[in-house]
Motif scaffolding. Structure first.
Motif, PDB file in Angstrom:
ATOM      1  N   UNK A  59       0.930  -1.050  -0.223  1.00 29.69           N
ATOM      2  CA  UNK A  59      -0.816  -0.165   0.564  1.00 29.69           C
ATOM      3  C   UNK A  59       0.783   1.448   0.154  1.00 29.69           C
ATOM      4  N   UNK A  60       1.998   1.437   1.190  1.00 26.74           N
ATOM      5  CA  UNK A  60       3.034   2.294   0.707  1.00 26.74           C
ATOM      6  C   UNK A  60       4.084   2.370  -0.306  1.00 26.74           C
ATOM      7  N   UNK A  61       4.022   1.640  -1.577  1.00 27.96           N
ATOM      8  CA  UNK A  61       4.317   2.089  -2.345  1.00 27.96           C
ATOM      9  C   UNK A  61       3.068   2.399  -3.653  1.00 27.96           C
ATOM     10  N   UNK A  62       2.542   1.564  -3.803  1.00 26.05           N
ATOM     11  CA  UNK A  62       0.904   2.542  -4.108  1.00 26.05           C
ATOM     12  C   UNK A  62       0.932   3.993  -3.672  1.00 26.05           C
ATOM     13  N   UNK A  63       0.798   4.443  -2.609  1.00 27.99           N
ATOM     14  CA  UNK A  63       0.735   6.197  -2.548  1.00 27.99           C
ATOM     15  C   UNK A  63       2.281   5.975  -3.509  1.00 27.99           C
ATOM     16  N   UNK A  64       2.916   5.946  -2.614  1.00 29.30           N
ATOM     17  CA  UNK A  64       3.785   6.433  -3.128  1.00 29.30           C
ATOM     18  C   UNK A  64       3.525   6.726  -4.341  1.00 29.30           C
ATOM     19  N   UNK A  65       3.997   5.438  -5.763  1.00 32.28           N
ATOM     20  CA  UNK A  65       3.458   5.749  -7.096  1.00 32.28           C
ATOM     21  C   UNK A  65       2.340   6.752  -7.610  1.00 32.28           C
ATOM     22  N   UNK A  66       1.138   7.203  -6.416  1.00 32.63           N
ATOM     23  CA  UNK A  66       0.150   8.009  -7.249  1.00 32.63           C
ATOM     24  C   UNK A  66       0.954   9.202  -6.526  1.00 32.63           C
ATOM     25  N   UNK A  67       0.990   9.338  -5.204  1.00 30.24           N
ATOM     26  CA  UNK A  67       1.401  10.929  -5.283  1.00 30.24           C
ATOM     27  C   UNK A  67       2.701  11.632  -6.543  1.00 30.24           C
ATOM     28  N   UNK A  68       3.780  10.891  -6.617  1.00 25.26           N
ATOM     29  CA  UNK A  68       4.428  10.961  -7.807  1.00 25.26           C
ATOM     30  C   UNK A  68       3.770  10.846  -8.972  1.00 25.26           C
ATOM     31  N   UNK A  69       2.902  10.600  -9.369  1.00 22.45           N
ATOM     32  CA  UNK A  69       1.926  11.026 -10.837  1.00 22.45           C
ATOM     33  C   UNK A  69       1.089  11.686 -10.353  1.00 22.45           C
ATOM     34  N   UNK A  70       0.420  12.591  -8.929  1.00 21.32           N
ATOM     35  CA  UNK A  70      -0.030  13.521  -9.146  1.00 21.32           C
ATOM     36  C   UNK A  70       0.956  14.716  -9.407  1.00 21.32           C
ATOM     37  N   UNK A  71       1.573  14.535  -8.434  1.00 21.28           N
ATOM     38  CA  UNK A  71       2.924  15.572  -8.841  1.00 21.28           C
ATOM     39  C   UNK A  71       3.306  16.296 -10.124  1.00 21.28           C
ATOM     40  N   UNK A  72       3.556  14.980 -10.805  1.00 23.10           N
ATOM     41  CA  UNK A  72       3.654  15.473 -12.365  1.00 23.10           C
ATOM     42  C   UNK A  72       3.125  15.652 -12.884  1.00 23.10           C
ATOM     43  N   UNK A  73       1.603  15.193 -12.986  1.00 25.38           N
ATOM     44  CA  UNK A  73       1.029  16.343 -13.903  1.00 25.38           C
ATOM     45  C   UNK A  73       0.660  17.389 -13.384  1.00 25.38           C
ATOM     46  N   UNK A  74       0.478  17.824 -11.667  1.00 25.32           N
ATOM     47  CA  UNK A  74       0.460  19.030 -11.504  1.00 25.32           C
ATOM     48  C   UNK A  74       1.587  19.993 -11.962  1.00 25.32           C
TER      49      UNK A  74
END
Length: 262
Positions: free
Chosen positions: A212-227
């Motif tokens: 779950x932490x890995x998934x959350x970290x990946x989603x966080x990176x995707x969101x940061x990239x999109x922003x």
């Protein structure tokens, strides 16, 4: 009494004096015995006292023979005095023999064999006095020995009964303890199994948490990239190196008003 016996016969008076000395030695010996604590020393003391009783028996028999030899030469009163003296000697010696048996039984755990008759020492003591005892005394002594034997048997039965009870209680206690140990072993096995299952569950939860932490970290990176892309696109709209984000319309061009003069 000793002077009257010496007046009847000097030899009888001498024997009476020797017997009186032995009785005094026996009395002192038994008093000394009571102060001795060591069983081996007590046995030796009893052996010494037994030897004195044998010597006393021999002297009583010699006294009796002398009395029988003088029966026809002395008066009936003197004969009565001598017979009473002999009986008192026998009675006193019997008391010491009984005392010796009592002490012997205390230090030798009842030397009387309940299933095979009296022990060797008691046979010797009984034979020592039997010839000088009257029929009534023999009967009384026999009844006394029978009573003592019956009491010893009853005590033995009581001890056996108590031993059986103790053995039964001990067996029951051992059985209960064995069952309790079996239950404890089963409970320990259950606890071990539960601990093993809990360890496996903790490992699985740990793996899930890590995933779950890995998934959350990946989603966080995707969101940061999109922003970041959105910000860059807004700041530099003419930058062709940045592709348009699907679903995000490009910025509208600036409107220019065309003025047509009249």
């Amino acid at each position: 009494m000793a002077s009257s016996i010496s007046a009847i016969s000097e030899e009888l008076g001498e024997i009476d004096g020797q017997i009186a000395d032995i009785f005094r030695a026996l009395s002192n010996g038994f008093q000394k015995f009571e102060k001795i604590k060591d069983p081996s020393r007590q046995s030796r003391q009893l052996e010494e006292l037994t030897g004195k009783m044998r010597e006393c028996k021999r002297l009583i028999k010699e006294f009796d023979r002398e009395v029988k030899d003088l029966e026809h030469t002395i008066s009936p009163d003197n004969s009565k005095i001598l017979n009473e003296k002999k009986q008192s000697m026998v009675k006193e010696l019997n008391s010491y023999v009984a005392l010796k048996k009592q002490y012997a039984s205390n230090i030798e755990n009842k030397r009387v064999d309940l299933f095979g008759g009296p022990a060797e020492g008691f046979e010797e003591d009984n034979g020592l006095l039997a010839s000088s005892m009257t029929n009534q005394q023999l009967m009384d002594n026999g009844h006394q020995m029978m009573d003592e034997t019956d009491q010893a048997i009853e005590r033995s039965k009581k001890v056996v009964h108590e031993t059986v009870n103790v053995g039964t209680e001990t067996a029951a206690a051992l059985k209960a303890q064995t069952e309790q140990m079996s239950r404890i072993v089963n409970e320990l096995d259950s606890i071990h199994f539960s601990i093993k299952k809990a360890s496996q569950l903790v490992k699985e939860i740990g793996r899930q948490v890590a995933t779950d932490r890995c998934i959350m970290a990946l989603l966080f990176l995707i969101v940061v990239g999109v922003i970041a892309i959105i910000i860059v696109k807004l700041v530099h709209p003419d930058n062709k190196d940045i592709r348009d984000i699907p679903g995000l319309a490009p910025p509208a061009p600036s409107r220019r008003l065309l003025w047509i003069p009249d």
